[in-house]
Design a protein around this motif. Structure first.
Motif, short mmCIF file in Angstrom:
data_model
loop_
_atom_site.label_atom_id
_atom_site.label_comp_id
_atom_site.label_asym_id
_atom_site.label_seq_id
_atom_site.Cartn_x
_atom_site.Cartn_y
_atom_site.Cartn_z
N ALA A 113 0.82 -1.21 0.00
CA ALA A 113 0.00 0.00 0.00
C ALA A 113 0.85 1.26 0.00
N GLU A 114 2.14 1.10 0.29
CA GLU A 114 3.04 2.26 0.30
C GLU A 114 4.46 1.81 0.06
N VAL A 115 5.24 2.71 -0.48
CA VAL A 115 6.68 2.49 -0.64
C VAL A 115 7.38 3.49 0.28
N VAL A 116 8.32 3.00 1.08
CA VAL A 116 9.00 3.84 2.08
C VAL A 116 10.47 3.95 1.74
N LEU A 117 10.97 5.20 1.64
CA LEU A 117 12.38 5.47 1.43
C LEU A 117 12.95 6.04 2.72
N THR A 118 14.02 5.47 3.20
CA THR A 118 14.68 5.97 4.42
C THR A 118 16.08 6.45 4.06
N PHE A 119 16.33 7.73 4.29
CA PHE A 119 17.63 8.33 3.98
C PHE A 119 18.48 8.43 5.23
N SER A 120 19.78 8.63 5.03
CA SER A 120 20.69 8.73 6.17
C SER A 120 20.43 9.99 6.99
N GLU A 121 19.91 11.03 6.35
CA GLU A 121 19.59 12.29 7.03
C GLU A 121 18.31 12.87 6.43
N GLY A 122 17.80 13.90 7.09
CA GLY A 122 16.57 14.52 6.63
C GLY A 122 16.70 15.09 5.22
N VAL A 123 15.61 15.01 4.46
CA VAL A 123 15.60 15.51 3.08
C VAL A 123 14.35 16.36 2.88
#
Length: 562
Positions: A66-76
């Motif tokens: 239902a969703e795709v989640v992207l997790t970055f090393s820092e805030g974007v």
């Protein structure tokens, strides 16, 4: 009587001009204050890297998420319409706007999507103002031919990228052309010489600096969005001005406006001690706007990086700006007696500026490069090595100039001194070009981390046999605890029910015999397990799947574990 009145009017007029200059400075500072008050409160963080995704890149999941989640090393931060999910048939699978919560970006997608491979493309802005873009795929049910995204291009526009480097170079050039005349006129300029030439140079430097600052704000819009040179909209410009990057540039413009009112009397003649101190403080504050709009503000030690970068930039401006004044004016116009007084003082200043450059540059390198290997394995490191090599040449020429001054021969032989100064300027012009590229290049510490994240941290492969194909996913494919997911499919890419799962892991090179991997069947064609891999090396994974009472087949995979 008339003469007395005229004498009285001159001091009054001079006093009026001083007060006008100070009120102009106050007005410029008010502009700066407004820019600071309107600035968003954003925490400092590092150049962002995509740390993980859900679904995992290249994974095969049984049902559409239902969703795709992207997790970055820092805030974007968001770039409008630059995060897209493309279905196997080429249509958009994302539904609605993605949400940004610090390091996590959540993209709602159609949970009733078709089977096959999906493409996720993204472009976001990291804390150091640079765009971060990329793409990955995942599959629902079974892999298929990956779709293409014809509706957007997340690659940077090369014309815009080069234009950004050019205007940054122009900004550095404007800074040294402004600082050099101001410093020399305030402390070293002979009273008998006309100030017209240095004044024109200083105003040219100020104009170039203002132009470069405005051009950077303009170019930041297409640079972050991936557009062409004139793809600038009101909303895009508003987003840039409302960011930390925009605030730093607005503050710089305010400080330059404030400084201009005090610069005018300085270029015309000597100014008072108070005005000189105010001008120096304004100039020092303006130097901090460069690191606050770039890599230093987003480094692992932002306070240290910002200070050393400002020192580095200020030392460069003093040294090179002074060299320009020597080559263009003093060595041509000053007589031998004046040069005897000026050159020893300038030599001491140059020595201090170069020492500050070396110290600040060393600290910067330690923070931004982090490891010796990154010096040769990354573009940033190689550019830094080139800069160091050219800087060493400059130091050699500067040492020759200082030797002339110490031997008291420079004043009597200004031609030799002038040639040495011109050589210094020629080499440092190239150094400035390398620097303009450096500030637009991903820091070595981040580039190395990104490469490590791509080459290690996840293993995915499809193994085939006459009975089935097996999708194997091992995470993080490193020493220690690892999770393993297995997905079985028929030869025509349909889910293959499995009656029994068996798996082992061995490292023959280290004498480690096959270790049984406990597996739990989550669905008919999906099994999950956990295993601890105690050593690095080429691990041999062996999988045996029984698909009926009598049919079974074994497949193997070699997995590099770091």
């Amino acid at each position: 009587m008339a003469m007395t009145a005229a004498v009285r009017r001159r001091p009054v007029a001079a006093a009026d001009r001083r007060w006008a200059a100070r009120w102009g400075t106050v007005a410029g500072l008010l502009v700066t204050l407004v820019a600071l008050l309107l600035a968003p409160a954003t925490p400092a963080s590092a150049h962002a890297v995509l740390a993980s995704t859900s679904p995992t890149a290249s994974a095969v999941v049984p049902n559409a998420p239902a969703e795709v989640v992207l997790t970055f090393s820092e805030g974007v931060r968001k770039v409008p319409d630059k995060i897209r999910v493309i279905a196997p048939d080429g249509s958009r699978a994302d539904r609605g706007e993605p949400t940004f919560n610090g390091t996590v970006v959540t993209i709602p997608v159609d949970s009733s999507g078709a089977r096959g491979t999906y493409l996720v493309s993204y472009r976001v802005i990291s804390a150091d103002s640079h765009p971060v873009s990329g793409a990955f795929t995942y599959s629902v049910g079974a892999p298929s031919t990956p779709p293409t995204d014809s509706g957007t291009d997340n690659r940077a526009n090369p014309v815009v990228e080069n234009a950004v480097k050019v205007v940054k170079y122009a900004g550095y050039l404007g800074l040294l052309l402004l600082v050099g005349p101001a410093l020399v006129l305030a402390a070293l300029w002979p009273r008998r010489l006309s100030r017209r030439g240095p004044a024109r140079l200083a105003w040219s430097g100020l104009g170039l600096l203002v132009f470069a600052t405005l051009a950077e704000l303009w170019l930041q819009v297409p640079y972050t969005a991936g557009g062409s040179l004139f793809d600038v909209t009101g909303s895009g410009l508003g987003d840039v001005l409302g960011s930390a990057y925009g605030t730093a540039h607005l503050v710089r413009l305010g400080l330059l406006a404030a400084s201009a009112f005090l610069l005018r009397p300085l270029l015309a003649g000597p100014i008072g001690r108070t005005d000189g101190i105010i001008l120096a403080v304004l100039g020092g504050a303006a130097l901090f706007t460069w690191p606050l709009a770039g890599h230093p503000a987003a480094s692992p030690a932002p306070a240290v990086s910002v200070v050393v970068d400002a020192v580095h930039l200020g030392s460069m401006a003093v040294w090179l700006g002074g060299l320009v004044m020597l080559a263009a004016f003093l060595l041509r116009r000053a007589d031998e007696r004046e040069l005897d007084a000026i050159l020893p003082i300038w030599s001491r200043w140059a020595t201090l500026a170069v020492a500050a450059l070396l110290l600040a540059g060393t600290v910067q390198a330690l923070i931004e490069v982090a490891t010796p290997a990154a010096l040769v394995d990354t573009t940033y490191g190689r550019l830094l090595l080139a800069k160091i090599g050219m800087f060493a040449l400059v130091i050699g020429v500067a040492a020759y100039s200082r030797a002339l001054v110490r031997r008291r021969t420079a004043a009597g032989r200004p031609g030799s001194m002038r040639r040495a100064v011109v050589a210094e300027l020629a080499i440092t012009a190239v150094v400035l070009g390398v620097t303009a590229n450096l500030v637009q290049t991903t820091p070595a510490r981040t580039a190395v981390a990104n490469v490590a994240g791509e080459s290690a941290g996840y293993f995915s492969s499809t193994l085939t046999s006459p009975l089935y194909s097996l999708q194997v996913e091992l995470d993080p494919a490193a020493r220690g605890n690892n999770s393993i997911h297995l997905y079985a499919y028929t030869p025509d890419n349909r889910p293959q029910p499995v009656k029994e799962w068996k798996a082992t892991a061995a490292l023959p090179s280290a004498g480690i015999e096959p270790i049984q991997i406990p597996l739990l069947g989550l669905t008919d064609n999906h099994a999950y397990g956990e295993i601890s891999l105690p050593a690095s090396g080429e691990w041999q994974l062996r999988f045996t799947l029984r698909t009926s009472d009598i049919d079974q087949a074994t497949v193997t995979a070699t997995v590099p574990i770091k």
